[in-house]
Write a protein that holds these residues in place. Structure first.
Motif, PDB file in Angstrom:
ATOM      1  N   UNK A   1       0.833  -1.206   0.000  1.00 44.36           N
ATOM      2  CA  UNK A   1       0.000   0.000   0.000  1.00 44.36           C
ATOM      3  C   UNK A   1       0.865   1.254   0.000  1.00 44.36           C
ATOM      4  N   UNK A   2       2.130   1.118   0.418  1.00 40.98           N
ATOM      5  CA  UNK A   2       3.080   2.240   0.423  1.00 40.98           C
ATOM      6  C   UNK A   2       3.789   2.265  -0.925  1.00 40.98           C
ATOM      7  N   UNK A   3       3.648   3.334  -1.716  1.00 39.49           N
ATOM      8  CA  UNK A   3       4.282   3.385  -3.042  1.00 39.49           C
ATOM      9  C   UNK A   3       5.803   3.201  -2.995  1.00 39.49           C
ATOM     10  N   UNK A   4       6.452   3.687  -1.933  1.00 41.14           N
ATOM     11  CA  UNK A   4       7.907   3.518  -1.837  1.00 41.14           C
ATOM     12  C   UNK A   4       8.275   2.044  -1.738  1.00 41.14           C
ATOM     13  N   UNK A   5       7.480   1.298  -1.005  1.00 42.28           N
ATOM     14  CA  UNK A   5       7.750  -0.123  -0.827  1.00 42.28           C
ATOM     15  C   UNK A   5       7.512  -0.878  -2.134  1.00 42.28           C
ATOM     16  N   UNK A   6       6.413  -0.564  -2.806  1.00 42.94           N
ATOM     17  CA  UNK A   6       6.141  -1.214  -4.089  1.00 42.94           C
ATOM     18  C   UNK A   6       7.254  -0.909  -5.089  1.00 42.94           C
ATOM     19  N   UNK A   7       7.724   0.318  -5.099  1.00 44.69           N
ATOM     20  CA  UNK A   7       8.822   0.701  -5.995  1.00 44.69           C
ATOM     21  C   UNK A   7      10.078  -0.101  -5.688  1.00 44.69           C
TER      22      UNK A   7
END
Length: 383
Positions: free
Chosen positions: A368-374
């Protein structure tokens, strides 16, 4: 003489139709085959005998195996109410994330890792001995280590009178960890409520014996029988100048887990607000916790407040984790276990090269955190 166009030439028209139809079929087959292949691969890599025998309906298993989730993970993450696309799957964690760190060997050997941290200036628990197949090396990280026999090692422990933690050199998940103590002149090993006599000759494999860290008042009040650690997951995306902490939980032991705070063994963990250090609702593993309840605002044994409590020295914990992440050779992805001692100093006691994420995602999906998905996308972990 007139020239037929494609529309007027029946032979050319049929050939073009066959080509376009073949292309369409290939596109359709590809759109179907890709997810089918991905699902089949996940099932092949995840589903062993224990997983097939897991106590869940086959309908549940067949719904989540192709998406990369074990049956128990899908239940823990409560996909009836949560979007599974926001969660790192078991397949991704086990098979895609294991190679993110290019030099994972440094995490596999606790004594090697401890030596590195000491050299880098990080405070560490005192390693008083290493036992290996009947040999006992006292003060292994000092300038003058010495070998002793088992009886001499036992006598040393009795004379010291302290509390020690014995753990496998290459163990994980809190298994085979226990306390060593001297009670009325007799050495005993303590695990949960079980108390048994200790004999040095009974140590198996390579075992580290460390002086137990005296944790700070806040953590001792949560559960005095266990060492209550913070698990902080750091990530360092290629191209970024700095690592970041993606998620953190406060792990809390119970009477059943002492001396560890292991979540899958019956401990509690609560999410930490990264900005403030404030704790959310404590969760026990809903399937392995062993109790009727799985959510806790207060500790079930000690009554200590969990939800709403703020971790002391949280800024120091974050600084310690990020400094360690920067200094570790070729580090990209580490789950750090940190205890804050009675002087307020954060002490790293473990570093996990491919951290379990179920104790984190029980509070919500990491993706859900874009930084983590990136971060995960940068390593192809979500394919």
């Amino acid at each position: 003489m007139s020239t037929l166009t494609l529309d007027q030439n029946p032979t050319a028209s049929r050939a073009a139709g066959r080509r376009s139809g073949g292309l369409l079929r290939r596109l359709m087959l590809g759109s179907v085959a890709a997810p089918v292949f991905t699902g089949a691969r996940a099932i092949y890599r995840l589903v062993d005998r224990d997983e097939r025998r897991a106590p869940f309906p086959w309908r549940h298993k067949l719904a989540w195996w192709p998406r990369g989730f074990r049956a128990d993970s899908a239940a823990v993450y409560d996909f009836a109410r949560n979007d599974w696309r926001e969660y790192v799957s078991d397949y991704a964690r086990i098979h895609r994330c294991k190679d993110i760190n290019p030099a994972p060997q440094i995490f596999d050997q606790k004594l090697l890792f401890r030596s590195f941290l000491l050299h880098a200036g990080f405070k560490q628990a005192e390693t008083v001995a290493v036992a290996a197949h009947g040999d006992f090396l006292l003060d292994p990280l000092s300038r003058e280590p010495r070998y002793v026999r088992g009886a001499e090692f036992e006598e040393w422990l009795r004379r010291d009178g302290g509390s020690f933690v014995a753990k496998p050199q290459d163990g994980s998940r809190g298994t085979d960890i226990y306390l060593l103590e001297s009670v009325d002149g007799q050495l005993v090993r303590r695990r949960g409520s079980e108390l048994t006599p200790f004999r040095a000759a009974a140590l198996k494999g390579v075992t580290l014996v460390e002086r137990r860290i005296a944790q700070g008042d806040f953590w001792r009040a949560l559960c005095p029988h266990s060492t209550n650690t913070i698990r902080a997951l750091s990530m360092w995306t290629p191209g970024d100048a700095e690592p970041f902490i993606s998620f953190a939980v406060q792990r809390i032991g119970t009477a059943a887990t002492a001396p560890t705070d292991n979540w899958s063994g019956g401990g509690i963990n609560a999410p930490v607000d990264l900005a403030s250090g404030r704790l959310g609702v404590g969760r026990m593993h809903p399937l392995k916790g062993g109790g009727a309840r799985s959510e806790f605002t207060h500790h079930p044994d000690t009554g200590a407040q969990i939800t709403g409590a703020t971790l002391p020295h949280w800024d120091r914990v974050c600084d310690t984790v990020l400094r360690a992440a920067r200094s570790l050779p070729m580090n990209r992805y580490v789950g750090w276990d940190v205890v804050v001692d009675d002087t307020g100093t954060p002490v790293i006691i473990e570093a996990n090269k491919n951290s379990d994420v179920n104790l984190l995602q029980v509070h919500g999906g990491l993706l859900a955190d874009p930084r983590v998905r990136r971060f995960y996308d940068a390593f192809g972990a979500l394919r």
